[in-house]
Design a protein around this motif. Structure first.
Motif, PDB file in Angstrom:
ATOM      1  N   UNK A   1       0.831  -1.198   0.000  1.00  0.00           N
ATOM      2  CA  UNK A   1       0.000   0.000   0.000  1.00  0.00           C
ATOM      3  C   UNK A   1       0.873   1.258   0.000  1.00  0.00           C
ATOM      4  N   UNK A   2       1.834   1.313   0.901  1.00  0.00           N
ATOM      5  CA  UNK A   2       2.736   2.468   0.977  1.00  0.00           C
ATOM      6  C   UNK A   2       3.558   2.600  -0.303  1.00  0.00           C
ATOM      7  N   UNK A   3       4.046   1.489  -0.789  1.00  0.00           N
ATOM      8  CA  UNK A   3       4.866   1.471  -2.001  1.00  0.00           C
ATOM      9  C   UNK A   3       4.100   2.032  -3.187  1.00  0.00           C
ATOM     10  N   UNK A   4       2.853   1.588  -3.373  1.00  0.00           N
ATOM     11  CA  UNK A   4       2.095   1.985  -4.547  1.00  0.00           C
ATOM     12  C   UNK A   4       1.560   3.406  -4.445  1.00  0.00           C
ATOM     13  N   UNK A   5       1.084   3.823  -3.271  1.00  0.00           N
ATOM     14  CA  UNK A   5       0.590   5.186  -3.125  1.00  0.00           C
ATOM     15  C   UNK A   5       1.699   6.198  -3.380  1.00  0.00           C
ATOM     16  N   UNK A   6       2.847   5.957  -2.789  1.00  0.00           N
ATOM     17  CA  UNK A   6       3.964   6.876  -2.972  1.00  0.00           C
ATOM     18  C   UNK A   6       4.405   6.898  -4.434  1.00  0.00           C
ATOM     19  N   UNK A   7       4.481   5.738  -5.058  1.00  0.00           N
ATOM     20  CA  UNK A   7       4.922   5.669  -6.456  1.00  0.00           C
ATOM     21  C   UNK A   7       3.918   6.336  -7.385  1.00  0.00           C
ATOM     22  N   UNK A   8       2.617   6.199  -7.107  1.00  0.00           N
ATOM     23  CA  UNK A   8       1.609   6.848  -7.937  1.00  0.00           C
ATOM     24  C   UNK A   8       1.774   8.361  -7.890  1.00  0.00           C
ATOM     25  N   UNK A   9       2.032   8.897  -6.709  1.00  0.00           N
ATOM     26  CA  UNK A   9       2.240  10.347  -6.578  1.00  0.00           C
ATOM     27  C   UNK A   9       3.495  10.779  -7.326  1.00  0.00           C
ATOM     28  N   UNK A  10       4.566   9.974  -7.238  1.00  0.00           N
ATOM     29  CA  UNK A  10       5.791  10.283  -7.968  1.00  0.00           C
ATOM     30  C   UNK A  10       5.532  10.240  -9.471  1.00  0.00           C
ATOM     31  N   UNK A  11       4.766   9.260  -9.932  1.00  0.00           N
ATOM     32  CA  UNK A  11       4.448   9.167 -11.352  1.00  0.00           C
ATOM     33  C   UNK A  11       3.677  10.377 -11.852  1.00  0.00           C
ATOM     34  N   UNK A  12       2.705  10.845 -11.057  1.00  0.00           N
ATOM     35  CA  UNK A  12       1.964  12.051 -11.431  1.00  0.00           C
ATOM     36  C   UNK A  12       2.891  13.256 -11.503  1.00  0.00           C
ATOM     37  N   UNK A  13       3.827  13.346 -10.566  1.00  0.00           N
ATOM     38  CA  UNK A  13       4.786  14.449 -10.575  1.00  0.00           C
ATOM     39  C   UNK A  13       5.633  14.430 -11.838  1.00  0.00           C
TER      40      UNK A  13
END
Length: 398
Positions: A348-360
């Motif tokens: 959960x932490x891995x994917x949420x953080x990565x999704x935000x990085x991808x949007x950035x």
């Protein structure tokens, strides 16, 4: 038919479980520029199909692990695969970018089950460095599949268009479902007696978070994967859109990095018995920082052209192969009775953080390639700092 848990067949099936999510992204990476054109959207709009996948993937992480702790790994695993198959069909026939983005989120809900349960099954079967070795071996086998996925995706893109890549994902998932039905035994030793409820799941996550070392290892996993996803979400726009590679050449370039990931997992398997899991992670975070910084310097100075992206990407990928399996195993070790929940929350932490990085990355990438290595270098350095700053915590000292 049941097989012994130490056979290569079991490792291969577990690796395919963890490969399902990456494959459903890697197949269509070469198609992102065409999706922008065909669906009359922007780079950010196409990239949103990647981030929606990660947000859906993160949402699925919440319940698959605790659900399998209570009901068993195998039935929950097959349920997730069924959801993935239905959503993949919806992706293949999506009429608009909005429909594709929504279908990708549902597809991710299904795909998150196999990767969470694959890690939990390793914890069911193995302890200590053996678990780290098995996760690294799974990573090596898993890496062989996405190493060729962008190449196949580029060929499919050139021949049949972007929708064909989702058909390829569908075929892979059907084969995986057949392998599970025929080969995969139930691995859980004792099912959790706790009632299934959102409150119980959140309470269980709270128990995990009380362990400071767990928080450190989850952070290391999230930072390593976020850098990987930054490259996944931005590399086609950089290598195809800025450096002029064809979709097929892009697939080979991406596969070169995946070979780096495989090399990292092979090194981890050889070193973990002698240096321990933390010793392997120390080498991994150094590669993460080095890969990001070398790419940033190469692109800022104009040295190497596309090779200035691809070679540092391979170094970073070596670091991911060294870091992630060992950090995931280390995070789950203290919780044999909550392996599913520990795997879920980490994901959960891995994917949420990565999704935000991808949007950035999607927001920053336009005519310059620099935002991609800038983000990757920051994440690699952060992983390096976190690892060395947490020495006492990982050693169990106050």
């Amino acid at each position: 038919m049941k097989i012994r848990p130490d056979t290569l067949a079991m490792t291969a099936v577990l690796a395919m479980l963890t490969a399902l999510g990456p494959l459903s992204t890697d197949f269509y990476l070469p198609s992102l520029p065409q999706i922008v054109e065909v669906m009359n959207t922007t780079v950010s709009g196409a990239q949103a199909t990647l981030s929606s996948f990660l947000f859906g993937f993160a949402g699925g992480q919440i319940f698959w692990g605790p659900l399998s702790d209570r009901l068993g790994r195998r039935p929950v695993l097959l349920t997730g695969l069924a959801l993935f198959l239905v959503a993949t069909l919806a992706c293949a026939f999506a009429p608009s970018i909005e429909a594709l983005t929504a279908a990708r989120a549902v597809q991710a809900l299904g795909a998150s089950g196999p990767i969470v349960l694959g890690r939990a099954m390793v914890r069911d079967l193995y302890d200590g460095p053996r678990a780290g070795r098995e996760l690294a071996r799974m990573g090596m086998i898993m890496g062989l599949v996405p190493a060729v996925a962008p190449v196949i995706g580029g060929i499919l893109q050139d021949a049949f268009g972007w929708r064909s890549t989702f058909i390829a994902s569908l075929v892979f998932a059907l084969g995986l479902a057949a392998a599970i039905i025929l080969l995969m035994p139930e691995t859980i030793r004792a099912r959790s007696p706790e009632r299934l409820s959102l409150v119980a799941i959140v309470r269980g996550f709270g128990v995990l978070l009380q362990n400071r070392a767990y928080r450190v290892y989850v952070g290391l996993t999230a930072l390593a994967y976020a850098g990987l996803f930054a490259f996944i979400s931005g590399s086609s726009f950089v290598l195809i859109g800025i450096y002029g590679l064809s979709p097929r050449d892009y697939g080979f370039s991406f596969g070169f990095g995946v070979l780096g990931f495989i090399l990292g997992t092979i090194i981890a398997q050889r070193l973990v018995g002698r240096r321990g899991m933390d010793g392997v992670i120390a080498l991994g975070v150094a590669c993460l920082a080095a890969g990001g910084l070398i790419m940033l310097v190469a692109l800022a100075s104009g040295i190497g052209g596309a090779l200035g992206v691809v070679i540092p990407w391979a170094i970073y990928a070596v670091g991911v192969g060294l870091t992630m399996p060992q950090a995931q195993a280390s995070a789950m070790m203290p919780f044999p009775e909550r392996a599913g929940a520990a795997s879920s929350f980490s994901g959960l932490c891995q994917m949420l953080f990565s999704a935000c990085v991808g949007l950035l990355v999607g927001k920053l990438l336009h005519s310059s390639a620099l935002p991609l290595p800038a983000v990757m270098s920051v994440l690699g350095i952060a992983a390096l700092v976190l690892f060395h700053a947490s020495r006492r915590i990982r050693a169990g000292k106050p």
